[in-house]
Design a protein around this motif. Structure first.
Motif, mmCIF file in Angstrom:
data_model
loop_
_atom_site.group_PDB
_atom_site.id
_atom_site.type_symbol
_atom_site.label_atom_id
_atom_site.label_comp_id
_atom_site.label_asym_id
_atom_site.label_seq_id
_atom_site.Cartn_x
_atom_site.Cartn_y
_atom_site.Cartn_z
ATOM 1 N N ALA A 185 -31.061 46.939 -5.659
ATOM 2 C CA ALA A 185 -30.281 47.528 -4.565
ATOM 3 C C ALA A 185 -30.632 46.863 -3.251
ATOM 4 N N LEU A 204 -26.236 47.271 -6.436
ATOM 5 C CA LEU A 204 -25.809 48.237 -5.424
ATOM 6 C C LEU A 204 -26.036 47.651 -4.041
ATOM 7 N N ILE A 234 -26.575 57.802 -3.067
ATOM 8 C CA ILE A 234 -27.058 56.850 -4.073
ATOM 9 C C ILE A 234 -27.492 57.596 -5.335
#
Lengths: 215, 265, 368
Positions: free
Chosen positions: A5, A69, A143
């Motif tokens: 991420a 992400l 998230i």
């Protein structure tokens, strides 16, 4: 299984704090974590960026080239979108990013994080304090909503993360941050992706695994 | 005369001196200072807890003559090395001998910051107004007009600055507890060939006071106005007269600070 | 949910590692990206969990820091200073003196991009400076290179152990990436080792004096001292080479990398192996002494291709080539300016090398 991420925004948005929360959330779930501030194979000026790699096995390279992400907290951070791997997730703070162009092949999740945070003034540690700075906690919740699990199961590790990471001075913000996290979590579960008009028809996928389908 | 005799009676073996012949030139105050340091260390019965830091310059071989533990510092860095020893081992008596080039030119940062922090160390500055060991170049303390190998027409203060007064610089800081300046050479008297050695007695007293201040937790600094006849290119006697005539007014001897009142006791 | 492990920046982990190894004193001057080391240590003076840590001082300059460290090291206490590129240059004079005076001392360089002020990104461009002495005169230091946050925490204990065993300065050469990287690490359980410090300048005992000086005016004295140092460095080179092998047994191409580059190389080994390419990694842990014996072993076992990955214009590649001594092909893949090579670039370089003709080898190898 390795997850990657990147959180990007500008100074003062709590970008690195958010990355740290995410890292500790993985740690709380028994995973190995490697996290860095804004270094990497590419550099773009003027932005704050944090990367979080989590894996069940020890991590070989802590470097992220194609994240799963990308969290975009402000408009200039959209520059990072080409890094996302095909099928990756773009999570946008819709309050500060005016328009997201169609992103075929990506899952786009838009959360009005700053607005949601501002609306939590009742949870301010001091009366009259602007709570929009808790937008990073809203995004944290968003998230977490992308994964499995209900708020009731996520809440415990989140509280542990805040207890562990917030400085003594910031512990007063813990109720606000927790409420903001829940708010972001529920927003994604309630709205999914594609709820906002800026998203190209057909492009986004459902925001959550097992969460609410787009309306 | 009585002062000179008193000093002479002190000659003899001291356990704190190795007895090795020194490389110091005849007539140089470095030799005098070595003797005074040994005497002051013994007065405190401090030989086994004394650590000398020798600097770069004529004092670089001080550990060959002083029979104590020693660490040799890079050029100018002696105050930092002293502070590093003292912070790790506050029980030690830590002192250093520095020249004017070492302390006031290349090592000014280390001197000023050690002084400003009030490090409990004792620094003894030999100010002979010139670079001795490197062969007579201009020092920060060189008087206006003095001919050196790098000021062949005499020091031009318009381009090289005025002689640097380290003691008064340190006086501007709150850190130092003891600041003393001693005129160390034998001094001319009214009679042409008669000199007195009062400076040596003052010098030893200053060293004893400096050690006392250190062991009471304060930074002590003694500047010894000295001579270097070899590099001044004059006779030994003329160097003493020059020091009295030119250096003493430029660097006035005296007690500049005595925060603990050690001299009053 | 599990109990949270330690999760620290590399610089913080290094500071804790030094404390656990019995650090007594730290002196430093702030410079990015190393400042977390003094910042971590500043709060630990006098804390009961680190009873040996008694001295912390922010120095007025890099020069003052290394010389304060020299003073403390002269008393036999465990002493550390930390800096980055420009500050490492400034410390070189002091490191030369410490090597000459045979003082145990730990110096950390969190390598940033250079030359000059450069930037705050990671580089390994101080490799030559660290491994070749760096200051004036013919001395060497031991140079250790961690490649992870847990190793940042482990290496100070090894550094002190070597520094005291050989009475010599030891450098930990890490980089801006590892300094800033946060990773989970186990809580180490190490008791500080004890070493002989009878040489330290802590006061004469009767006729026994301790004089720590780098001055040897008599030519024969300096000659003797220099030979003594050289013999010590030769012993270190013989006995203290350290490295880690990853899948080198059957490798056609062996990557050689340290620090953050070793992490890139680990990932490359994994992905190339998954594609059927026989790639391994040799990771030097001691950059000095360089693990040339291990290179030699690999060459003797048939490795003919080394690809050196480093963040400079090619420095460690020289050491690999020296060790390979013409018996294997040695290539470099470098990146500079604070950037890192991409996995694609590494993959392409490995593939290009793997398909290249068998390199020239020494005559006896050809005959065999």
């Amino acid at each position: 299984m390795r997850s990657e991420a990147i959180v990007a925004g500008h100074g003062g948005q709590g970008v690195l704090e958010l990355a740290n929360w995410l890292a500790y959330y993985h740690l709380a779930n028994g995973r190995h974590v490697a996290s860095t501030p804004s270094y990497g194979p590419e550099t773009r000026g003027g932005k704050v960026r944090g990367s979080v790699v989590a894996a069940d096995a020890p991590i070989d390279s802590p470097i992220i080239e194609t994240p799963d992400l990308l969290v975009v907290m402000n408009t200039p951070s959209l520059d990072f979108v080409p890094m996302l791997r095909p099928g990756g997730t773009l999570l946008v703070n819709r309050s500060l990013v005016a328009e997201v162009a169609p992103r075929p092949g990506l899952r786009v999740v838009e959360v009005p994080a700053t607005d949601l945070a501002a609306g939590l003034f009742a949870f301010a540690p001091e009366p009259g304090l602007d709570t929009s700075m808790a937008a990073n906690a809203v995004v944290f919740g968003a998230i977490l909503a992308l994964g499995a699990g209900e708020w009731a199961t996520v809440r415990g590790p989140v509280e542990e993360v805040f207890r562990h990471t917030l400085t003594d001075r910031k512990q007063a913000y813990r109720p606000l941050d927790l409420r903001a996290t829940e708010s972001g979590f529920r927003w994604v579960r309630d709205h999914g992706a594609g709820a906002l008009p800026a998203t190209a028809p057909g492009a986004p996928l459902a925001a959550s695994n097992g969460g609410a389908a787009p309306p | 005369m009585s002062a000179a005799v008193g000093y002479a009676t002190k000659w003899g073996a001291l356990p704190t001196l190795t007895g090795a012949p020194t490389h110091y030139c005849a007539g140089c105050e470095h030799g005098t200072l070595t003797r005074l340091l040994a005497s002051a260390i013994e007065a405190r019965q401090a030989r086994e807890r004394a650590v000398l830091v020798s600097s770069v310059g004529c004092s670089v071989l001080a550990h060959e003559y002083l029979n104590v533990d020693a660490v040799q510092a890079p050029h100018g860095r002696a105050p930092a090395v002293m502070a590093g020893i003292k912070r790790a081992r506050p029980d030690l008596l830590v002192f250093g001998v520095q020249g004017d080039g070492d302390a006031v030119s290349i090592g000014l940062l280390e001197l000023v910051n050690a002084a400003n922090r009030g490090e409990p160390i004792s620094i003894f500055l030999v100010n002979n107004a010139i670079y001795g060991m490197t062969g007579g170049q201009m020092a920060p303390t060189t008087p206006a007009g003095m001919v050196t190998t790098t000021t062949p027409n005499g020091r031009d203060v318009a381009t090289t600055g005025r002689p640097f007064d380290a003691t008064r610089l340190l006086l501007g800081l709150d850190g130092p507890a003891y600041l003393r300046r001693v005129f160390l050479p034998v001094a001319p008297t009214g009679s042409a060939d008669v000199f007195n050695a009062r400076g040596a007695l003052d010098g030893e007293a200053a060293i004893r006071h400096a050690f006392e201040v250190q062991e009471r937790g304060g930074f002590s600094f003694v500047e010894f106005v000295s001579t270097c006849w070899v590099n001044w290119k004059v006779s030994i006697l003329e160097s003493k007269r020059y020091a009295a005539r030119v250096l003493a007014p430029l660097f006035p001897p005296g007690l500049y600070r005595d925060r603990f009142g050690v001299e009053a006791r | 949910m599990t109990a949270l492990p330690e999760f620290l920046k590399g610089n913080e982990a290094l500071a804790y590692g030094a404390l656990r190894a019995g650090l007594t004193a730290f002196y430093g001057y702030p410079i990015t990206p190393s400042s977390e080391i003094p910042e971590t240590l500043a709060a630990k003076v006098g804390r009961p969990e680190f009873p040996r840590f008694r001295v912390f001082l922010q120095a007025a300059s890099e020069l003052e820091a290394i010389n304060l460290a020299i003073g403390t090291a002269a008393t036999g206490a465990r002493t550390m200073t930390a800096t980055s590129g420009p500050g490492f240059s400034l410390k070189q004079e002091g490191i030369s003196y410490a090597a000459a005076m045979e003082l145990p001392l730990l110096i950390v360089n969190v390598n940033r991009a250079g030359p000059g002020l450069g930037n705050l990104g990671p580089e390994q461009s101080d490799y030559f400076q660290a491994t070749r002495g760096g200051g004036h005169g013919g001395y060497r230091t031991i140079v250790l290179a961690p490649d992870s946050v847990p190793e940042m925490a482990r290496l100070p204990a090894l550094a002190f152990s070597l520094a005291f065993r050989y009475r010599t300065p030891v450098i930990v050469l890490t980089d801006a990436f590892l300094g800033q990287l946060k990773e989970d690490l186990p809580v180490p359980d190490v008791a500080p080792e004890e070493w002989d410090t009878s040489w330290a300048a802590t006061g004469a005992r009767g006729p026994v004096r301790h004089v720590l000086s780098s001055l040897h005016l008599e030519l024969a004295d300096q000659n003797r001292h220099s030979r003594h140092l050289a013999a010590k460095y030769a012993e270190i080179a013989r006995t203290e080479q350290r490295s880690e092998d990853v899948a080198t047994d059957d490798a056609d191409v062996v990557l050689v990398a340290f620090g953050i580059c070793a992490r890139l190389a680990r990932a490359a080994v994994g992905s190339m192996r998954a594609r059927g390419l026989r790639v391994g990694l040799l990771r030097p842990i001691t950059l000095a002494p360089f693990p040339r014996d291990r290179i030699d072993d690999l060459v003797l076992s048939g490795v003919r291709r080394f690809l050196v990955l480093e963040l400079n214009h090619g420095q460690m590649v020289d050491d690999v080539a020296l060790a390979a001594a013409g018996r294997a092909e040695v290539r470099g893949l470098t990146e500079v300016g604070g950037l890192l090579p991409t996995s694609a670039a590494i993959g392409a370089a490995v593939e290009a090398m793997a398909v290249s003709p068998t390199p020239l080898v020494a005559a006896e190898e050809v005959d065999a």
